[in-house]
Design a protein around this motif. Sequence first.
Motif, PDB file in Angstrom:
ATOM      1  N   LEU A 309      -7.755 -48.846  51.159  1.00 24.34           N
ATOM      2  CA  LEU A 309      -7.639 -50.288  50.938  1.00 24.34           C
ATOM      3  C   LEU A 309      -8.027 -50.630  49.505  1.00 24.34           C
ATOM      4  N   GLY A 310      -9.118 -50.033  49.029  1.00 26.44           N
ATOM      5  CA  GLY A 310      -9.552 -50.268  47.656  1.00 26.44           C
ATOM      6  C   GLY A 310      -8.513 -49.857  46.632  1.00 26.44           C
ATOM      7  N   LYS A 311      -7.796 -48.774  46.918  1.00 24.66           N
ATOM      8  CA  LYS A 311      -6.745 -48.316  46.015  1.00 24.66           C
ATOM      9  C   LYS A 311      -5.630 -49.349  45.910  1.00 24.66           C
ATOM     10  N   VAL A 312      -5.249 -49.937  47.037  1.00 22.74           N
ATOM     11  CA  VAL A 312      -4.208 -50.969  47.029  1.00 22.74           C
ATOM     12  C   VAL A 312      -4.681 -52.177  46.216  1.00 22.74           C
ATOM     13  N   LEU A 313      -5.916 -52.613  46.457  1.00 19.37           N
ATOM     14  CA  LEU A 313      -6.472 -53.741  45.705  1.00 19.37           C
ATOM     15  C   LEU A 313      -6.549 -53.419  44.212  1.00 19.37           C
ATOM     16  N   PHE A 314      -6.906 -52.201  43.896  1.00 20.09           N
ATOM     17  CA  PHE A 314      -7.044 -51.743  42.514  1.00 20.09           C
ATOM     18  C   PHE A 314      -5.726 -51.914  41.749  1.00 20.09           C
ATOM     19  N   ASN A 315      -4.611 -51.761  42.445  1.00 19.34           N
ATOM     20  CA  ASN A 315      -3.292 -51.827  41.806  1.00 19.34           C
ATOM     21  C   ASN A 315      -2.579 -53.174  41.996  1.00 19.34           C
ATOM     22  N   ASP A 316      -3.252 -54.149  42.554  1.00 18.22           N
ATOM     23  CA  ASP A 316      -2.614 -55.439  42.884  1.00 18.22           C
ATOM     24  C   ASP A 316      -2.820 -56.448  41.753  1.00 18.22           C
ATOM     25  N   THR A 317      -1.735 -56.818  41.074  1.00 19.72           N
ATOM     26  CA  THR A 317      -1.819 -57.779  39.958  1.00 19.72           C
ATOM     27  C   THR A 317      -2.094 -59.204  40.439  1.00 19.72           C
ATOM     28  N   ARG A 318      -1.918 -59.471  41.714  1.00 19.67           N
ATOM     29  CA  ARG A 318      -2.167 -60.823  42.226  1.00 19.67           C
ATOM     30  C   ARG A 318      -3.641 -61.210  42.153  1.00 19.67           C
ATOM     31  N   LEU A 319      -4.497 -60.235  41.927  1.00 14.09           N
ATOM     32  CA  LEU A 319      -5.928 -60.532  41.860  1.00 14.09           C
ATOM     33  C   LEU A 319      -6.315 -61.223  40.552  1.00 14.09           C
ATOM     34  N   SER A 320      -5.435 -61.162  39.551  1.00 11.92           N
ATOM     35  CA  SER A 320      -5.702 -61.881  38.305  1.00 11.92           C
ATOM     36  C   SER A 320      -5.103 -63.282  38.396  1.00 11.92           C
ATOM     37  N   LYS A 321      -5.624 -64.177  37.569  1.00 12.84           N
ATOM     38  CA  LYS A 321      -5.243 -65.587  37.678  1.00 12.84           C
ATOM     39  C   LYS A 321      -3.753 -65.818  37.473  1.00 12.84           C
ATOM     40  N   ASP A 322      -3.144 -65.105  36.480  1.00 12.28           N
ATOM     41  CA  ASP A 322      -1.716 -65.321  36.203  1.00 12.28           C
ATOM     42  C   ASP A 322      -0.840 -64.205  36.758  1.00 12.28           C
ATOM     43  N   ASN A 323      -1.372 -63.417  37.661  1.00 11.63           N
ATOM     44  CA  ASN A 323      -0.624 -62.327  38.326  1.00 11.63           C
ATOM     45  C   ASN A 323      -0.088 -61.267  37.359  1.00 11.63           C
ATOM     46  N   SER A 324      -0.750 -61.115  36.215  1.00 11.99           N
ATOM     47  CA  SER A 324      -0.234 -60.182  35.209  1.00 11.99           C
ATOM     48  C   SER A 324      -1.049 -58.907  35.080  1.00 11.99           C
ATOM     49  N   MET A 325      -2.215 -58.859  35.705  1.00 13.59           N
ATOM     50  CA  MET A 325      -3.131 -57.762  35.421  1.00 13.59           C
ATOM     51  C   MET A 325      -3.805 -57.258  36.696  1.00 13.59           C
ATOM     52  N   SER A 326      -3.937 -55.954  36.786  1.00  8.81           N
ATOM     53  CA  SER A 326      -4.713 -55.328  37.860  1.00  8.81           C
ATOM     54  C   SER A 326      -5.733 -54.395  37.215  1.00  8.81           C
TER      55      SER A 326
END
Length: 593
Positions: A309-326
């Motif tokens: 699960l952590g690996k998926v979160l680690f690669n998810d750009t949606r966690l940044s405010k403008d969806n540009s960065m993971s």
Amino acid sequence: MIVYFYKNIKTHQLLVCLFLMVLCGCKKDKATTNISPIKQYQSTYLKHLNASINYLDTIVSSTSRTKFQENYVKARQHFKHIEAVFAFVDKENYKTINAPNILKIEEEDATDIKINNPFGFQVIEEAVYEDTIDTVQLKKIVLKTKNRLQLIAENTNLRLKDYHVLWVIRDQIARIALTSISGFDSPVLQSLKESSLAYQGVLDVLEVFEGKFKSKTVYQNFKSEIEASQNLLNSSDFETFDRYSFIKNHAHKQLELLQAIKKDWSVDFPLELAFNNDMTSLFSNTTFNLDFFADLPHADTLQLQKQQLGKVLFNDTRLSKDNSMSCASCHHKNKAFTDGLKVFPNQKRNSPTLLYAAYQQSFFYDGRTGNLEGQIVDVVNNKAEFHSDLDNLTKVIKTDSTYVNTFNTLFRDGVNQQNIRNSIAAYVRSLGDFNSKFDLNINGKENTLTTQEINGFNLFMGKAKCATCHFPPVFNGTVPPIFTETELELLGVPKDTINNVIDTDLGRYNVFNTPQRQHFFKTPTIRNISKTAPYMHNGVYTTLEQVMTFYNNGGGAGLKMDLEYQTLPSDSLQLSNREIKAVISFMKTLDDR
């Protein structure tokens, strides 16, 4: 008749006296037998501790360089005899008494900063071997060291259970292999004979427990191995000593024999420290207890799923405010979780590897957070990174039904800030397998290291002094064998390769504004170093040859910088081009497969 009677009386008295003597002797022997082994050892411990104190006292009354040095060496030798137990039962005093000759700074928070001048054996050692001895200052340091040891002696009451004894021995085996033979705590003498004395201290402990062994063979095998190691250390030269073979053929063998003692004594451990209780290698994925380095329990039955699960979160750009960065934007798996850039756009420092990040006690180059979960918070809040916050992060994750279902399965309380951070941290803690070419060879699983690579390791651990900051087995700044402290260093890293001017980044200073911490940075791991260029906190060097030249010339001091608190030795290491190439060839064997 009178004479006969008198003789009988005398004979009777003599027999009574002999009987009483035998009886008293038996009682004495029984009393001695009833003394616990650790109490028997305590007399040996205090004998060496008081001898060390007395020789320090003699330094204070000495007037010649020769006497300063002779009495220092004797004081140090007695201290080394008891180092194993001293370091275990009084960790903080050990760190002080055996600390390097650099300013000691403790920064609990902005309102609690302590700055203390160093004292202890390393400081005395440097002082008595100076070209010109400052006698007044030397005696102040010696007196302070003596008084601290005197206080410790007066309050000594050793209470060690069987499992403590095994920890004491294990830690000393690791301490000798990972720090002592590198000269870490002997800046001038760099004597391998000190390591032999430290082993003698192990034998002193073990000998009072001889009666506990069910198998005399187990006892004798361990004793013989220690004695063989002592003979090797006593007959070897510091610069030519084969540390690779010593660790492979002796330190690891001692750890295996220690497991035999554990079985023979039927010892049950109530908990694990930094090392796993069943470890038999210093360079293995079973060496460490990861829970020791984490604020939250690491191992549970769902750990693998949490890592995924952590690996998926680690690669998810949606966690940044403008969806540009993971997290993966700066930490690419194919680049040993770095990004190959000098500095990532809008960032201040080079992106460090996340491999083996679990094995440290502070995070970021300035060590501003104490755990991985805290590091994640900093990244989320950073305007130049995720530019978000934990509340928003939680809301985003709750909009994804797959995430929600997974969290509900893995955590009793589902999606929340703590569980998000715990999952990402669990993944990061899983990075690093101790499966490099070097690991496989020193564990006897391969025989593929070249002579140059082995020579490189021996130089790294000896003449080149690399291991006095990059401690094996992780080769980062977390100090073995206790692993409670991750060091920060002032190297004098330049701003560029053209001008000999220190980089403007003040490093640790920016955390608490402690003037003596300007330009201090955490020591990173060199595992996978061939994949993590460019190097240093500012990415100033693009090749390992440049890095080695910088160190070989004395860091910032070698570039004519005036740095009062530089922790890197300012003198040239006097490494030849051939030796530099050997060190680099060794470092490349630390790449994970």
